[in-house]
Design a protein around this motif. Structure first.
Motif, PDB file in Angstrom:
ATOM      1  N   THR A 293      79.205  63.661  97.353  1.00 36.88           N
ATOM      2  CA  THR A 293      79.815  64.800  96.659  1.00 36.88           C
ATOM      3  C   THR A 293      79.108  65.057  95.330  1.00 36.88           C
ATOM      4  O   THR A 293      78.792  66.202  94.995  1.00 36.88           O
ATOM      5  CB  THR A 293      81.311  64.535  96.407  1.00 36.88           C
ATOM      6  N   ALA A 294      78.842  63.995  94.584  1.00 38.94           N
ATOM      7  CA  ALA A 294      78.223  64.146  93.263  1.00 38.94           C
ATOM      8  C   ALA A 294      76.800  64.669  93.342  1.00 38.94           C
ATOM      9  O   ALA A 294      76.354  65.411  92.455  1.00 38.94           O
ATOM     10  CB  ALA A 294      78.246  62.809  92.534  1.00 38.94           C
ATOM     11  N   TYR A 295      76.075  64.321  94.422  1.00 41.88           N
ATOM     12  CA  TYR A 295      74.662  64.666  94.500  1.00 41.88           C
ATOM     13  C   TYR A 295      74.349  65.691  95.596  1.00 41.88           C
ATOM     14  O   TYR A 295      73.194  65.847  95.992  1.00 41.88           O
ATOM     15  CB  TYR A 295      73.827  63.393  94.662  1.00 41.88           C
TER      16      TYR A 295
ATOM     17  N   VAL B 232      67.210  60.371  97.506  1.00 42.26           N
ATOM     18  CA  VAL B 232      67.342  60.899  96.148  1.00 42.26           C
ATOM     19  C   VAL B 232      66.561  60.007  95.182  1.00 42.26           C
ATOM     20  O   VAL B 232      66.716  58.784  95.178  1.00 42.26           O
ATOM     21  CB  VAL B 232      68.820  60.963  95.730  1.00 42.26           C
ATOM     22  N   ILE B 233      65.744  60.643  94.333  1.00 42.59           N
ATOM     23  CA  ILE B 233      64.927  59.911  93.370  1.00 42.59           C
ATOM     24  C   ILE B 233      65.673  59.783  92.048  1.00 42.59           C
ATOM     25  O   ILE B 233      66.139  60.770  91.475  1.00 42.59           O
ATOM     26  CB  ILE B 233      63.584  60.624  93.136  1.00 42.59           C
ATOM     27  N   ASN B 234      65.793  58.543  91.579  1.00 40.57           N
ATOM     28  CA  ASN B 234      66.277  58.248  90.218  1.00 40.57           C
ATOM     29  C   ASN B 234      67.627  58.881  89.895  1.00 40.57           C
ATOM     30  O   ASN B 234      67.846  59.347  88.769  1.00 40.57           O
ATOM     31  CB  ASN B 234      65.241  58.672  89.179  1.00 40.57           C
ATOM     32  N   ARG B 235      68.510  58.938  90.880  1.00 42.98           N
ATOM     33  CA  ARG B 235      69.871  59.433  90.631  1.00 42.98           C
ATOM     34  C   ARG B 235      69.860  60.827  89.987  1.00 42.98           C
ATOM     35  O   ARG B 235      70.731  61.152  89.184  1.00 42.98           O
ATOM     36  CB  ARG B 235      70.646  58.487  89.735  1.00 42.98           C
ATOM     37  N   THR B 236      68.871  61.650  90.327  1.00 40.99           N
ATOM     38  CA  THR B 236      68.746  62.960  89.718  1.00 40.99           C
ATOM     39  C   THR B 236      69.248  64.029  90.685  1.00 40.99           C
ATOM     40  O   THR B 236      68.790  64.103  91.827  1.00 40.99           O
ATOM     41  CB  THR B 236      67.285  63.254  89.328  1.00 40.99           C
ATOM     42  N   LEU B 237      70.171  64.839  90.215  1.00 39.04           N
ATOM     43  CA  LEU B 237      70.773  65.868  91.049  1.00 39.04           C
ATOM     44  C   LEU B 237      69.698  66.772  91.646  1.00 39.04           C
ATOM     45  O   LEU B 237      68.838  67.293  90.937  1.00 39.04           O
ATOM     46  CB  LEU B 237      71.756  66.686  90.214  1.00 39.04           C
ATOM     47  N   ASN B 238      69.762  66.945  92.971  1.00 42.99           N
ATOM     48  CA  ASN B 238      68.860  67.840  93.716  1.00 42.99           C
ATOM     49  C   ASN B 238      67.393  67.412  93.685  1.00 42.99           C
ATOM     50  O   ASN B 238      66.504  68.224  93.965  1.00 42.99           O
ATOM     51  CB  ASN B 238      68.984  69.285  93.213  1.00 42.99           C
ATOM     52  N   PHE B 239      67.126  66.143  93.338  1.00 39.91           N
ATOM     53  CA  PHE B 239      65.756  65.641  93.360  1.00 39.91           C
ATOM     54  C   PHE B 239      65.575  64.803  94.631  1.00 39.91           C
ATOM     55  O   PHE B 239      65.642  63.583  94.603  1.00 39.91           O
ATOM     56  CB  PHE B 239      65.479  64.825  92.108  1.00 39.91           C
ATOM     57  N   ILE B 240      65.344  65.489  95.745  1.00 44.16           N
ATOM     58  CA  ILE B 240      65.165  64.836  97.037  1.00 44.16           C
ATOM     59  C   ILE B 240      63.685  64.533  97.237  1.00 44.16           C
ATOM     60  O   ILE B 240      62.822  65.408  97.086  1.00 44.16           O
ATOM     61  CB  ILE B 240      65.673  65.730  98.185  1.00 44.16           C
ATOM     62  N   TRP B 241      63.389  63.288  97.574  1.00 45.21           N
ATOM     63  CA  TRP B 241      62.007  62.883  97.782  1.00 45.21           C
ATOM     64  C   TRP B 241      61.383  63.659  98.931  1.00 45.21           C
ATOM     65  O   TRP B 241      61.969  63.779 100.010  1.00 45.21           O
ATOM     66  CB  TRP B 241      61.939  61.384  98.072  1.00 45.21           C
ATOM     67  N   ASP B 242      60.180  64.187  98.684  1.00 53.02           N
ATOM     68  CA  ASP B 242      59.470  64.956  99.707  1.00 53.02           C
ATOM     69  C   ASP B 242      58.669  64.066 100.650  1.00 53.02           C
ATOM     70  O   ASP B 242      57.867  64.569 101.454  1.00 53.02           O
ATOM     71  CB  ASP B 242      58.565  65.999  99.055  1.00 53.02           C
TER      72      ASP B 242
ATOM     73  N   ASP C 234      75.126  62.158  80.717  1.00 52.07           N
ATOM     74  CA  ASP C 234      75.158  63.538  80.240  1.00 52.07           C
ATOM     75  C   ASP C 234      74.111  64.431  80.898  1.00 52.07           C
ATOM     76  O   ASP C 234      74.019  65.599  80.567  1.00 52.07           O
ATOM     77  CB  ASP C 234      74.936  63.585  78.716  1.00 52.07           C
ATOM     78  N   THR C 235      73.311  63.919  81.873  1.00 52.08           N
ATOM     79  CA  THR C 235      72.110  64.679  82.231  1.00 52.08           C
ATOM     80  C   THR C 235      71.934  65.412  83.570  1.00 52.08           C
ATOM     81  O   THR C 235      70.934  66.142  83.682  1.00 52.08           O
ATOM     82  CB  THR C 235      70.884  63.789  82.042  1.00 52.08           C
ATOM     83  N   PRO C 236      72.757  65.365  84.606  1.00 52.76           N
ATOM     84  CA  PRO C 236      73.910  64.501  84.840  1.00 52.76           C
ATOM     85  C   PRO C 236      73.500  63.225  85.571  1.00 52.76           C
ATOM     86  O   PRO C 236      72.814  63.276  86.589  1.00 52.76           O
ATOM     87  CB  PRO C 236      74.781  65.369  85.755  1.00 52.76           C
ATOM     88  N   SER C 237      73.916  62.126  85.035  1.00 52.15           N
ATOM     89  CA  SER C 237      73.722  60.798  85.623  1.00 52.15           C
ATOM     90  C   SER C 237      72.282  60.523  86.030  1.00 52.15           C
ATOM     91  O   SER C 237      72.031  59.915  87.060  1.00 52.15           O
ATOM     92  CB  SER C 237      74.652  60.623  86.835  1.00 52.15           C
ATOM     93  N   LYS C 238      71.325  61.002  85.240  1.00 49.77           N
ATOM     94  CA  LYS C 238      69.930  60.713  85.557  1.00 49.77           C
ATOM     95  C   LYS C 238      69.608  59.290  85.171  1.00 49.77           C
ATOM     96  O   LYS C 238      69.934  58.839  84.088  1.00 49.77           O
ATOM     97  CB  LYS C 238      69.002  61.685  84.829  1.00 49.77           C
ATOM     98  N   MET C 239      68.932  58.587  86.085  1.00 49.14           N
ATOM     99  CA  MET C 239      68.586  57.199  85.828  1.00 49.14           C
ATOM    100  C   MET C 239      67.454  57.115  84.815  1.00 49.14           C
ATOM    101  O   MET C 239      66.488  57.862  84.886  1.00 49.14           O
ATOM    102  CB  MET C 239      68.158  56.538  87.136  1.00 49.14           C
ATOM    103  N   ILE C 240      67.573  56.164  83.872  1.00 44.79           N
ATOM    104  CA  ILE C 240      66.528  55.979  82.866  1.00 44.79           C
ATOM    105  C   ILE C 240      65.527  54.928  83.326  1.00 44.79           C
ATOM    106  O   ILE C 240      64.323  55.131  83.260  1.00 44.79           O
ATOM    107  CB  ILE C 240      67.142  55.618  81.505  1.00 44.79           C
ATOM    108  N   ASN C 241      66.021  53.769  83.783  1.00 40.63           N
ATOM    109  CA  ASN C 241      65.130  52.754  84.331  1.00 40.63           C
ATOM    110  C   ASN C 241      65.926  51.829  85.230  1.00 40.63           C
ATOM    111  O   ASN C 241      67.173  51.809  85.176  1.00 40.63           O
ATOM    112  CB  ASN C 241      64.420  51.970  83.224  1.00 40.63           C
ATOM    113  N   VAL C 242      65.223  51.051  86.044  1.00 40.88           N
ATOM    114  CA  VAL C 242      65.856  50.235  87.083  1.00 40.88           C
ATOM    115  C   VAL C 242      65.108  48.912  87.193  1.00 40.88           C
ATOM    116  O   VAL C 242      63.928  48.821  86.861  1.00 40.88           O
ATOM    117  CB  VAL C 242      65.863  50.998  88.439  1.00 40.88           C
ATOM    118  N   GLN C 243      65.818  47.884  87.677  1.00 41.50           N
ATOM    119  CA  GLN C 243      65.226  46.573  87.885  1.00 41.50           C
ATOM    120  C   GLN C 243      65.831  45.954  89.144  1.00 41.50           C
ATOM    121  O   GLN C 243      66.977  46.266  89.517  1.00 41.50           O
ATOM    122  CB  GLN C 243      65.482  45.673  86.671  1.00 41.50           C
ATOM    123  N   GLU C 244      65.083  45.066  89.766  1.00 36.63           N
ATOM    124  CA  GLU C 244      65.551  44.378  90.979  1.00 36.63           C
ATOM    125  C   GLU C 244      65.182  42.907  90.908  1.00 36.63           C
ATOM    126  O   GLU C 244      64.127  42.539  90.383  1.00 36.63           O
ATOM    127  CB  GLU C 244      64.919  45.013  92.223  1.00 36.63           C
ATOM    128  N   VAL C 245      66.061  42.051  91.436  1.00 41.47           N
ATOM    129  CA  VAL C 245      65.761  40.634  91.537  1.00 41.47           C
ATOM    130  C   VAL C 245      66.409  40.097  92.808  1.00 41.47           C
ATOM    131  O   VAL C 245      67.516  40.500  93.178  1.00 41.47           O
ATOM    132  CB  VAL C 245      66.271  39.857  90.299  1.00 41.47           C
TER     133      VAL C 245
END
Length: 347
Positions: A172-174, A183-193, A327-338
């Motif tokens: 719903t949110a995206y 979806v790339i980086n939790r960015t609204l309407n930014f679907i990976w091509d 506020d951006t809306p919910s755009k991811m700034i950075n990510v990490q995995e372990v």
């Protein structure tokens, strides 16, 4: 000579009443300049500056900004090299020129690597989803700073054995209405091509914060520590930390209408990688206190509790943590995995 590229945004400049009065300008006409990130900035990052008069009225559109005396093309500034810079703003008012006192900013090199998250909305019943799974694995093989998360959609009970319980909140949110939708980086309407070059473009962007992670298991308990370190002041932003548990080594028959994986339909016993099993902070995250978001601050999140019931084998799991700007809306700034059992320091 410092090389400077100029673009559009806001920062903190002050002019004292005595200096303005020496210019013959009344105290009411003092220019105040502000920006949302404080006096420590990073290179290659667009910073917006804005100007206000002493009464707080916005005058950015009428002001000209300068860095070390060089006129900027707009109020958004990007610094190409580390160093100390002086920012001033100039405004013509009632036939008089008002020049603010300089704001000194320190610009440092980014301390953290950039990583990209792709949330792949998928399903074992989805005939086109193997294409995205294949392309994602191919991308990860080229750059391990790409972090996939497979979010399974179950149309009805038992339709997909790995269906994520809170997926409807995300779709719903995206605006997710069809599968596959990466979806790339939790960015609204930014679907990976599905092109690697698109992800590489995102990997080339510098990031103003980084994350460190550790995850251990003690009996039936999972212990996670996530740290966020800031290169710039984000205390004016509404930041949230999201912590996922993802699992590999899950298998189920996968519907397939593509030529990938030999073109089999279904693909028997297909490994469902990077499968989202739980969101420990909720899918929209836990707020980071503003006083923990200042430049050079480190915010620490800890989880000590039972291994989520959805997890089949915790030894096949990894923790994915990321910071979003609400506020951006919910755009991811950075990510990490372990991986569970490992430690990933700031990098």
């Amino acid at each position: 000579m410092k090389k400077i590229t100029f673009i559009i945004l806001s920062f903190l400049l002050m002019a004292t009443a005595c200096d303005i009065k020496e210019e013959g300008i009344s105290e009411e006409k003092i220019i105040l300049v502000s920006n949302p990130y404080g006096e420590q900035l990073i290179t290659q990052y667009d910073v917006p500056f804005e100007a206000k008069d002493a009464a707080g009225n916005e005058v950015t559109a009428n002001a000209t900004f300068y860095i070390d005396g060089q006129q900027a093309a707009s109020n958004i500034l990007r610094f190409e090299q580390a160093g100390s810079y002086h920012i001033t703003a100039q405004l013509s008012l009632e036939g008089q020129t008002i020049i603010s006192q300089p704001l000194q900013v320190q610009v440092i090199e980014p301390r953290h690597s950039t990583k990209v998250m792709v949330e792949d909305y998928t399903g074992t019943w989805c005939t086109n989803c193997p294409r995205v799974a294949y392309k994602l694995e191919e991308a990860v093989s080229q750059n391990n700073h790409i972090i996939p998360v497979a979010i399974h959609y179950s149309r009805w009970a038992g339709d997909d054995p790995f269906g994520f319980s809170d997926i409807h909140d995300l779709t719903t949110a995206y605006n997710i209405s069809a599968l596959p939708s990466p979806v790339i980086n939790r960015t609204l309407n930014f679907i990976w091509d599905e092109n690697y070059a698109t992800l590489q473009t995102e990997l080339n962007r510098v990031k103003p914060l980084g994350l460190a992670l550790s995850a251990t298991v003690s009996g039936t308990d999972l212990n996670i520590e996530a740290k966020v370190r800031f290169d710039m002041d984000f205390s004016q932003q509404d930041l949230k930390l999201v912590v996922y548990i993802i699992e590999n080594g899950l298998h189920a028959d996968q519907a397939n209408a593509t030529s990938y994986y030999g073109g089999q339909n279904p693909i028997p016993n297909f490994e469902q990688k990077h499968t989202l099993r739980a969101a420990l902070t909720g899918v929209f995250g836990q707020s980071i206190p503003h006083n923990n978001c200042e430049a050079n601050a480190i915010y620490t999140y800890q989880f000590n509790g039972s291994i989520p019931a959805a997890v089949s084998d915790v030894n096949n799991c990894a923790i994915v943590a990321f910071v979003i700007d609400n506020d951006t809306p919910s755009k991811m700034i950075n990510v990490q995995e372990v991986s569970v059992g490992d430690i990933q320091d700031f990098d």
